[in-house]
Design a protein around this motif. Structure first.
Motif, mmCIF file in Angstrom:
data_model
loop_
_atom_site.group_PDB
_atom_site.id
_atom_site.type_symbol
_atom_site.label_atom_id
_atom_site.label_comp_id
_atom_site.label_asym_id
_atom_site.label_seq_id
_atom_site.Cartn_x
_atom_site.Cartn_y
_atom_site.Cartn_z
ATOM 1 N N ALA A 89 0.821 -1.213 0.000
ATOM 2 C CA ALA A 89 0.000 0.000 0.000
ATOM 3 C C ALA A 89 0.852 1.259 0.000
ATOM 4 C CB ALA A 89 -0.941 0.003 1.215
ATOM 5 N N LEU A 90 1.918 1.268 0.806
ATOM 6 C CA LEU A 90 2.740 2.472 0.934
ATOM 7 C C LEU A 90 3.740 2.626 -0.201
ATOM 8 C CD1 LEU A 90 3.499 2.412 4.776
ATOM 9 C CD2 LEU A 90 1.593 3.503 3.558
ATOM 10 N N GLY A 91 4.219 1.520 -0.742
ATOM 11 C CA GLY A 91 5.217 1.590 -1.808
ATOM 12 C C GLY A 91 4.786 2.457 -2.980
ATOM 13 N N PRO A 92 3.572 2.253 -3.530
ATOM 14 C CA PRO A 92 3.138 3.103 -4.650
ATOM 15 C C PRO A 92 3.069 4.586 -4.284
ATOM 16 C CG PRO A 92 1.772 1.127 -4.495
ATOM 17 C CD PRO A 92 2.626 1.148 -3.261
ATOM 18 N N VAL A 93 2.747 4.880 -3.038
ATOM 19 C CA VAL A 93 2.686 6.267 -2.604
ATOM 20 C C VAL A 93 4.082 6.888 -2.613
ATOM 21 C CG1 VAL A 93 2.164 7.797 -0.660
ATOM 22 C CG2 VAL A 93 0.620 5.909 -1.218
ATOM 23 N N LEU A 94 5.052 6.181 -2.038
ATOM 24 C CA LEU A 94 6.407 6.716 -1.992
ATOM 25 C C LEU A 94 6.969 6.901 -3.394
ATOM 26 C CD1 LEU A 94 8.055 4.794 0.985
ATOM 27 C CD2 LEU A 94 6.877 6.978 0.985
ATOM 28 N N ARG A 95 6.725 5.937 -4.262
ATOM 29 C CA ARG A 95 7.253 6.055 -5.619
ATOM 30 C C ARG A 95 6.639 7.248 -6.345
ATOM 31 N NH1 ARG A 95 6.805 0.573 -5.083
ATOM 32 N NH2 ARG A 95 4.878 0.433 -6.282
ATOM 33 N N ALA A 96 5.348 7.484 -6.128
ATOM 34 C CA ALA A 96 4.690 8.611 -6.778
ATOM 35 C C ALA A 96 5.231 9.945 -6.265
ATOM 36 C CB ALA A 96 3.182 8.532 -6.554
ATOM 37 N N VAL A 97 5.411 10.051 -4.960
ATOM 38 C CA VAL A 97 5.932 11.295 -4.380
ATOM 39 C C VAL A 97 7.352 11.546 -4.842
ATOM 40 C CG1 VAL A 97 6.580 12.444 -2.224
ATOM 41 C CG2 VAL A 97 4.397 11.225 -2.382
ATOM 42 N N HIS A 98 8.174 10.493 -4.878
ATOM 43 C CA HIS A 98 9.563 10.663 -5.296
ATOM 44 C C HIS A 98 9.648 11.001 -6.784
ATOM 45 C CE1 HIS A 98 12.107 9.245 -1.822
ATOM 46 N NE2 HIS A 98 10.873 9.082 -1.385
ATOM 47 N N ALA A 99 8.726 10.471 -7.579
ATOM 48 C CA ALA A 99 8.747 10.760 -9.014
ATOM 49 C C ALA A 99 8.339 12.192 -9.294
ATOM 50 C CB ALA A 99 7.818 9.792 -9.750
ATOM 51 N N ALA A 100 7.453 12.761 -8.461
ATOM 52 C CA ALA A 100 6.976 14.127 -8.683
ATOM 53 C C ALA A 100 6.796 14.829 -7.344
ATOM 54 C CB ALA A 100 5.658 14.098 -9.448
ATOM 55 N N PRO A 101 7.889 15.177 -6.674
ATOM 56 C CA PRO A 101 7.762 15.798 -5.349
ATOM 57 C C PRO A 101 7.015 17.121 -5.370
ATOM 58 C CG PRO A 101 10.020 15.959 -6.153
ATOM 59 C CD PRO A 101 9.295 15.033 -7.069
ATOM 60 N N GLY A 102 6.999 17.804 -6.511
ATOM 61 C CA GLY A 102 6.309 19.079 -6.601
ATOM 62 C C GLY A 102 4.845 18.957 -6.953
ATOM 63 N N GLY A 103 4.337 17.724 -7.014
ATOM 64 C CA GLY A 103 2.940 17.526 -7.356
ATOM 65 C C GLY A 103 1.993 18.070 -6.294
ATOM 66 N N PRO A 104 0.711 18.191 -6.635
ATOM 67 C CA PRO A 104 -0.285 18.754 -5.701
ATOM 68 C C PRO A 104 -0.735 17.718 -4.670
ATOM 69 C CG PRO A 104 -1.356 18.159 -7.754
ATOM 70 C CD PRO A 104 0.120 17.891 -7.959
ATOM 71 N N TRP A 105 0.175 17.285 -3.838
ATOM 72 C CA TRP A 105 -0.125 16.211 -2.900
ATOM 73 C C TRP A 105 -0.915 16.726 -1.704
ATOM 74 C CZ3 TRP A 105 0.417 12.024 -5.349
ATOM 75 C CH2 TRP A 105 1.480 11.834 -6.243
ATOM 76 N N THR A 106 -1.939 15.975 -1.350
ATOM 77 C CA THR A 106 -2.701 16.194 -0.124
ATOM 78 C C THR A 106 -2.836 14.853 0.568
ATOM 79 O OG1 THR A 106 -4.848 15.756 -1.159
ATOM 80 C CG2 THR A 106 -4.029 18.039 -1.210
ATOM 81 N N LEU A 107 -3.223 14.872 1.828
ATOM 82 C CA LEU A 107 -3.397 13.610 2.545
ATOM 83 C C LEU A 107 -4.457 12.747 1.870
ATOM 84 C CD1 LEU A 107 -2.558 11.895 4.950
ATOM 85 C CD2 LEU A 107 -4.287 13.095 6.328
ATOM 86 N N ASP A 108 -5.531 13.361 1.381
ATOM 87 C CA ASP A 108 -6.577 12.601 0.701
ATOM 88 C C ASP A 108 -6.046 11.960 -0.585
ATOM 89 O OD1 ASP A 108 -8.529 13.101 2.581
ATOM 90 O OD2 ASP A 108 -9.226 14.930 1.590
ATOM 91 N N ALA A 109 -5.226 12.702 -1.338
ATOM 92 C CA ALA A 109 -4.689 12.160 -2.585
ATOM 93 C C ALA A 109 -3.746 10.995 -2.318
ATOM 94 C CB ALA A 109 -3.966 13.265 -3.357
ATOM 95 N N LEU A 110 -2.933 11.110 -1.292
ATOM 96 C CA LEU A 110 -2.013 10.022 -0.954
ATOM 97 C C LEU A 110 -2.779 8.793 -0.482
ATOM 98 C CD1 LEU A 110 0.713 12.091 0.959
ATOM 99 C CD2 LEU A 110 0.810 11.274 -1.406
ATOM 100 N N ALA A 111 -3.783 8.995 0.367
ATOM 101 C CA ALA A 111 -4.582 7.876 0.869
ATOM 102 C C ALA A 111 -5.294 7.160 -0.273
ATOM 103 C CB ALA A 111 -5.587 8.364 1.904
ATOM 104 N N ALA A 112 -5.794 7.938 -1.249
ATOM 105 C CA ALA A 112 -6.465 7.334 -2.395
ATOM 106 C C ALA A 112 -5.504 6.466 -3.199
ATOM 107 C CB ALA A 112 -7.069 8.433 -3.282
ATOM 108 N N ARG A 113 -4.267 6.936 -3.358
ATOM 109 C CA ARG A 113 -3.289 6.136 -4.098
ATOM 110 C C ARG A 113 -2.965 4.847 -3.363
ATOM 111 N NH1 ARG A 113 0.195 7.075 -8.427
ATOM 112 N NH2 ARG A 113 -0.711 9.155 -8.630
ATOM 113 N N ALA A 114 -2.983 4.900 -2.024
ATOM 114 C CA ALA A 114 -2.726 3.693 -1.223
ATOM 115 C C ALA A 114 -3.954 2.795 -1.121
ATOM 116 C CB ALA A 114 -2.277 4.099 0.179
ATOM 117 N N ARG A 115 -5.106 3.294 -1.572
ATOM 118 C CA ARG A 115 -6.372 2.564 -1.492
ATOM 119 C C ARG A 115 -6.728 2.248 -0.047
ATOM 120 N NH1 ARG A 115 -6.092 -1.573 -6.746
ATOM 121 N NH2 ARG A 115 -5.711 0.102 -8.280
#
Length: 335
Positions: free
Chosen positions: A223-249
């Motif tokens: 669950a967490l791996g896809p989140v970390l990879r997404a953040v590291h690939a685009a650290p400047g993205g519009p990340w919010t807690l809701d967006a991260l949780a959705a990516r982790a399902r």
């Protein structure tokens, strides 16, 4: 630079075409802080001070030695290598009972700016060591280092270790040859070969261990791996807690608890850290202005970026860029 988090395999997912461990370890970007060769006869010992933000190592070429890191003792024989990943102060001695001299009080010959030859003559059994410390130019390396235990020992390079043992013995033999027959550039060759051994030790740990918490554990979490990879690939993205949780399902609360319990910090604090690490690389790499770097890592406000950077690194973005030049050995070690 390739971001290592985007390349690590996740259980249940197919392996990428690239070798993920090569990209992870290559991203460490090691630079020598100092390297030394030592010729000692028992009784002998060295007390090494703590060297924050460095990884120290000891390679025994012949004789015997004991490395003691806060009571965690490792007896070394010829060809053995030990890493102290967190720069913890420790002792290395010929035997458990040998006294230890402070590093700066050991007799030495300065060969180059960051390469020295050490000597202690106790009149007894001889030993030859290669010791040193490396730093890491990429701020993101701190995440991997924080996941490592206080002491790492190289996998056995003996004759029963197969092909892996064969090449390890060959590298040790090459270092031994350089130490015993110094030539112009010996300090550079020895340091580079030592880098290879350090990568080998960390790779062995990554392959063998499955930590329950920390950065490596999170990268391997389905669950967490896809989140970390997404953040590291685009650290400047519009990340919010809701967006991260959705990516982790996961639900917002379940994700926040799982992330903090595994990684050791809240999700949005981690995002901020990734943005600042990316900014630190950009400031030294491409000469972009502070304003441009701030936008690239997700900040519309330069003052807000400035405050976040100072909290992370203790210096302003401009001061960080100016400090990119190599430091002298005395500055690194505080002598």
């Amino acid at each position: 630079m390739i971001d290592v988090a985007t390349l690590l395999p996740v259980p249940g997912a197919g392996l990428p075409q690239q070798d993920p461990w090569a990209d992870l370890l290559g991203g460490l970007e090691m630079e020598a802080v100092f390297c030394s060769t030592g010729r000692f006869t028992e009784p002998w010992g060295i007390a090494l001070p703590a060297l924050p933000r460095t990884t120290m190592f000891h390679l025994l070429l012949d004789g015997r030695a004991v490395v003691d890191v806060d009571g965690d003792r490792h007896e070394l024989g010829p060809g053995d290598l030990v890493l102290v990943p967190h720069g913890t102060g420790h002792r290395i001695t010929g035997t458990v009972d040998d006294p230890a001299t402070g590093l700066w009080d050991v007799d030495r010959t300065v060969v180059a700016d960051r390469y020295e030859q050490l000597r202690i003559d106790g009149g007894g059994r001889p030993a030859t060591l290669v010791c040193g410390a490396v730093g890491f130019t990429d701020p993101g390396a701190a995440r991997l280092l924080a996941s490592l235990p206080p002491v790492l020992r190289a996998p056995d390079g003996g004759h029963d270790a197969g092909d892996d043992g064969s090449w390890l013995r060959a590298v040790v033999a090459a270092i031994d040859h350089e130490v015993r027959r110094p030539r112009p550039g010996t300090d550079v060759v020895t340091a580079r070969l030592a880098d290879v051994l350090l990568v080998h030790v960390v790779r062995g740990w990554l392959e063998a261990e499955e930590p329950a918490s920390g950065w490596i554990a999170a990268l391997r979490d389905p669950a967490l791996g896809p989140v970390l990879r997404a953040v590291h690939a685009a650290p400047g993205g519009p990340w919010t807690l809701d967006a991260l949780a959705a990516r982790a399902r996961l639900s917002r609360s379940a994700f926040a608890d799982r992330f903090a319990g595994t990684v050791g910090e809240p999700p949005m604090a981690y995002v901020t850290g990734c943005r600042m690490d990316a900014a630190a690389r950009l400031l030294r790499a491409d000469g972009a202005s502070v304003e441009v770097v701030a936008r690239r890592v997700g900040y519309d406000s330069v003052p807000g970026f400035h405050r976040a950077f100072v909290r992370r690194y203790g210096v302003t973005p401009g001061a960080w860029r100016a400090s990119g030049a190599a430091r002298s050995l005395a500055e690194v070690l505080g002598r």
